[in-house]
Design a protein around this motif. Structure first.
Motif, PDB file in Angstrom:
ATOM      1  N   GLU A 159       4.841  -1.427   2.843  1.00 50.33           N
ATOM      2  CA  GLU A 159       6.370  -2.397   2.257  1.00 50.33           C
ATOM      3  C   GLU A 159       7.023  -2.486   3.542  1.00 50.33           C
ATOM      4  OE1 GLU A 159       6.206  -1.421  -2.377  1.00 50.33           O
ATOM      5  OE2 GLU A 159       7.410  -0.691  -0.766  1.00 50.33           O
ATOM      6  N   LYS A 174      -1.428   3.278   0.255  1.00 51.41           N
ATOM      7  CA  LYS A 174      -0.104   2.361   0.062  1.00 51.41           C
ATOM      8  C   LYS A 174       1.203   3.012   1.136  1.00 51.41           C
ATOM      9  CE  LYS A 174       2.688  -0.917  -3.355  1.00 51.41           C
ATOM     10  NZ  LYS A 174       2.625  -1.176  -4.737  1.00 51.41           N
ATOM     11  N   ARG A 176       5.395   2.806   1.562  1.00 52.06           N
ATOM     12  CA  ARG A 176       6.313   2.557   0.521  1.00 52.06           C
ATOM     13  C   ARG A 176       7.589   2.281   2.123  1.00 52.06           C
ATOM     14  NH1 ARG A 176       6.061   0.391  -4.449  1.00 52.06           N
ATOM     15  NH2 ARG A 176       4.731   1.571  -5.532  1.00 52.06           N
ATOM     16  N   ALA A 179       9.409   5.122   4.073  1.00 49.76           N
ATOM     17  CA  ALA A 179       7.860   6.314   4.541  1.00 49.76           C
ATOM     18  C   ALA A 179       8.375   5.927   6.077  1.00 49.76           C
ATOM     19  CB  ALA A 179       7.180   6.506   4.170  1.00 49.76           C
ATOM     20  N   GLU A 191      -0.569   7.205  -1.383  1.00 49.45           N
ATOM     21  CA  GLU A 191       0.102   6.657  -1.777  1.00 49.45           C
ATOM     22  C   GLU A 191       2.005   7.525  -1.395  1.00 49.45           C
ATOM     23  OE1 GLU A 191       3.818   4.607  -4.971  1.00 49.45           O
ATOM     24  OE2 GLU A 191       1.738   5.479  -5.597  1.00 49.45           O
ATOM     25  N   CYS A 193       5.921   7.624  -0.693  1.00 43.30           N
ATOM     26  CA  CYS A 193       7.255   7.069  -1.280  1.00 43.30           C
ATOM     27  C   CYS A 193       8.214   6.608  -0.680  1.00 43.30           C
ATOM     28  CB  CYS A 193       7.663   7.300  -2.642  1.00 43.30           C
ATOM     29  SG  CYS A 193       6.593   7.246  -3.848  1.00 43.30           S
ATOM     30  N   ALA A 194       9.474   6.221  -1.167  1.00 42.53           N
ATOM     31  CA  ALA A 194       9.961   5.676  -0.203  1.00 42.53           C
ATOM     32  C   ALA A 194      11.050   7.310   0.566  1.00 42.53           C
ATOM     33  CB  ALA A 194      11.329   4.987  -0.018  1.00 42.53           C
ATOM     34  N   VAL A 207      -0.084  11.590  -4.320  1.00 40.12           N
ATOM     35  CA  VAL A 207       0.963  10.994  -3.765  1.00 40.12           C
ATOM     36  C   VAL A 207       1.938  12.011  -3.401  1.00 40.12           C
ATOM     37  CG1 VAL A 207       3.147   9.618  -5.353  1.00 40.12           C
ATOM     38  CG2 VAL A 207       0.436   9.758  -6.258  1.00 40.12           C
ATOM     39  N   GLY A 209       5.986  11.956  -2.760  1.00 39.31           N
ATOM     40  CA  GLY A 209       7.521  11.425  -3.764  1.00 39.31           C
ATOM     41  C   GLY A 209       8.268  11.017  -2.166  1.00 39.31           C
ATOM     42  N   GLU A 210       9.661  10.532  -3.220  1.00 36.30           N
ATOM     43  CA  GLU A 210      11.094  10.199  -1.975  1.00 36.30           C
ATOM     44  C   GLU A 210      11.531  10.752  -1.520  1.00 36.30           C
ATOM     45  OE1 GLU A 210      13.462   7.043  -4.001  1.00 36.30           O
ATOM     46  OE2 GLU A 210      11.916   6.418  -5.311  1.00 36.30           O
ATOM     47  N   ALA A 228       9.526  14.153  -5.579  1.00 35.75           N
ATOM     48  CA  ALA A 228      10.568  13.985  -4.754  1.00 35.75           C
ATOM     49  C   ALA A 228      11.404  14.742  -4.333  1.00 35.75           C
ATOM     50  CB  ALA A 228      11.879  12.513  -5.562  1.00 35.75           C
TER      51      ALA A 228
END
Length: 337
Positions: A159, A174, A176, A179, A191, A193-194, A207, A209-210, A228
């Motif tokens: 992204e 992925k 974000r 990141a 993945e 996250c942001a 995964v 987390g943020e 997160a």
């Protein structure tokens, strides 16, 4: 305007290893862009289509072909009086599969059609494709200071605002916006996250987390989910586990087949002993638990919310909420002879 129709030769029995995320045939399909094409299994199936001026047969050994290359190819065919070509050896060759109306005056160069015959050819092709993927991600807003050193495959999505530092590898993942994948990190089928940061670590099939920080030198794998605001520090391995928001495992720990509640602290040297020699077992830790350094949690096990596990304790029985557990032998001091 002259029009071109493509045939892409695909051997269904061949074992095509992905190159930068896609098989050679998939790269050809992607490279065709808006140009019409048909995937065939035998060269004899490549027959002229009446409504198109030119036809080309693409061999799966030429994955670097792009739509821009094919438009150039049309111009070359028009210039040299060729209406049907086979593309696969770095030059445009007349193919017997087409009932050509004109004989080519000479073969014309097609340097973009690099044939892959050896491992060295494959590595060169991968290098080109990784760079193309990185450039595409950068054009879409990702921050990639050195597109030549990173490895980003065609299946990954970055992204806008995602940062990929030099020598990082991102495969099938992925990332974000916001990141950061640090230098020499590997992210595969994951993945991020942001706001999360991966520093010199490996993340596979998980995964992040943020706002979570991972590394340096951490290993997260096998369907793990990190919430997160977590901290996964150096030399921490997490396997098939879920860490809820705010969990901290700052260094030197193994967390396997576990669920760890919010704001729990996993001390240095803690081991979740999940294997009894025959089967894997699961550990469930509540929220706001303190696990002291060098503790061993022997699964199957459940630890209640707010419990305190003293350092160097081996826990083999379930622990109730807000309990204090200490299980080390009292030290003795003796005079040396």
């Amino acid at each position: 305007m002259k029009t071109l129709f493509l045939y892409i030769l695909c051997d269904p029995t061949a074992e095509d290893d992905p190159i930068a995320g896609l098989t050679p045939v998939e790269w050809l399909m992607l490279g065709a862009g808006s140009i019409p094409y048909r995937v065939i299994e035998r060269e004899e199936q490549a027959l002229p289509v009446a409504e198109y001026d030119y036809h080309a047969l693409l061999l799966p050994t030429t994955p670097l072909v792009t739509e821009k290359d094919l438009l150039t190819l049309t111009e070359e065919m028009d210039r040299h009086g060729i209406d049907g070509v086979q593309l696969g050896s770095g030059r445009l060759q007349k193919t017997p599969a087409f009932a050509a109306r004109k004989q080519p005056k000479r073969r014309c160069a097609a340097p973009f059609a690099l044939e892959i015959k050896t491992r060295a050819d494959r590595y060169k092709a991968e290098q080109v494709l990784f760079r193309k993927n990185a450039e595409k991600c950068a054009q879409n807003g990702a921050i990639i200071p050195d597109v030549d050193s990173v490895r980003i495959d065609a299946l990954s999505v970055l992204e806008e605002g995602a940062v990929i530092e030099p020598y990082a590898s991102v495969m099938g993942s992925k990332i974000r916006g916001g990141a950061r994948i640090g230098a020499f990190s590997e992210v595969e089928n994951a993945e991020v996250c942001a706001g999360a940061t991966i520093t010199r670590s490996v993340v596979k099939s998980s995964v992040i987390g943020e706002g979570t920080t991972v590394g340096p030198f951490a290993y997260i794998r096998m369907n793990s989910v990190i919430g997160a605001g977590c901290r996964v520090g150096d030399f921490v391995e997490i396997k098939n586990s879920r860490l809820h928001d705010g969990v901290k495992a700052a260094h030197l720990a193994y967390i396997g087949d576990a669920e760890v509640g919010e704001r729990t602290n996993v001390g240095c040297g803690t081991v979740f002993a999940n294997y009894d020699g025959k089967k894997k077992h699961r550990t469930v830790v509540g929220k706001e638990v303190f696990i002291g350094a060098n503790s061993n949690l022997v699964a199957p096990l459940s630890i209640g919310n707010g419990a305190f596990i003293a350092a160097a304790t081996t826990v083999t029985k379930d622990v109730s909420e807000k309990a204090f557990v200490i299980g080390r032998v009292r030290e003795e001091q003796k005079k040396r002879e």
